[in-house]
Motif scaffolding. Structure first.
Motif, mmCIF file in Angstrom:
data_model
loop_
_atom_site.group_PDB
_atom_site.id
_atom_site.type_symbol
_atom_site.label_atom_id
_atom_site.label_comp_id
_atom_site.label_asym_id
_atom_site.label_seq_id
_atom_site.Cartn_x
_atom_site.Cartn_y
_atom_site.Cartn_z
ATOM 1 N N UNK A 37 104.688 3.377 6.609
ATOM 2 C CA UNK A 37 103.439 2.461 6.970
ATOM 3 C C UNK A 37 102.309 3.255 7.637
ATOM 4 N N UNK A 38 102.635 4.251 8.284
ATOM 5 C CA UNK A 38 101.734 4.875 9.243
ATOM 6 C C UNK A 38 100.978 5.761 8.316
ATOM 7 N N UNK A 39 101.178 6.130 6.774
ATOM 8 C CA UNK A 39 100.320 6.690 6.071
ATOM 9 C C UNK A 39 99.460 5.541 5.074
ATOM 10 N N UNK A 40 99.486 4.386 5.414
ATOM 11 C CA UNK A 40 98.714 3.505 4.889
ATOM 12 C C UNK A 40 97.315 3.720 5.569
ATOM 13 N N UNK A 41 96.141 3.461 4.823
ATOM 14 C CA UNK A 41 94.951 3.457 5.236
ATOM 15 C C UNK A 41 94.763 2.302 6.066
ATOM 16 N N UNK A 42 93.908 2.154 7.138
ATOM 17 C CA UNK A 42 93.552 1.118 7.965
ATOM 18 C C UNK A 42 92.213 1.051 8.246
#
Length: 156
Positions: A37-42
């Motif tokens: 999840x931390x590798x999803x763009x925000x």
């Protein structure tokens, strides 16, 4: 699947007893549950500071393993990649996923039962349905101006 993080020989329940700044490097790495999840763009609202996740994954995320394909050199390939460290967690915890062990420990909360440190199984995060396995979109497939179309409505 074999756990890419060596969790053997770690101090028992170190995450409950050892302050983050005092964790050994292997303990720090073992906090990662492998959800991706931390590798999803925000997207972050400049006015409110609100952060929303998108289904658009970093170019280095392997959608099947939910791991960085070039973890050791990720910062050289993706300069904007945030490398989590005990000294920087306070600055970035606000945009980490709500289920992230780094954020949970920082906020004084317990790990979920599906975390590999609890379950002993790196696949438990995927079986629990809390990883990004199989549902991300590669960042090069979507123009940045269209990222808002890929916002995830529920809390991540």
């Amino acid at each position: 699947m074999k756990d890419p993080i060596n969790r053997d020989g770690l101090r028992p329940k170190f995450w409950e007893r050892v302050p983050m700044k005092n964790m050994a490097p292997r303990e720090w790495e073992a906090l990662c549950d492998g959800c991706g999840k931390c590798c999803l763009n925000k997207l972050e609202d400049a006015d409110t500071g609100e952060v929303v996740f998108t289904r658009i994954a970093c170019r280095l995320l392997d959608d099947e393993t939910c791991r960085c394909a070039h973890y050791e050199v990720r910062k050289t390939i993706v300069p904007e990649c945030v490398v989590l460290k005990p000294g920087t967690i306070a600055e970035v915890a606000y945009w980490m996923p709500a289920t992230c062990a780094y954020r949970l420990i920082y906020e004084g909360k317990p790990l979920y039962d599906w975390h590999p440190l609890i379950s002993g199984d790196p696949e438990s995060v995927h079986r629990a349905g809390v990883s990004v396995r199989g549902w991300t979109v590669p960042e090069f497939d979507v123009p940045e101006e269209d990222w808002e179309d890929y916002v995830i409505d529920e809390e991540i």
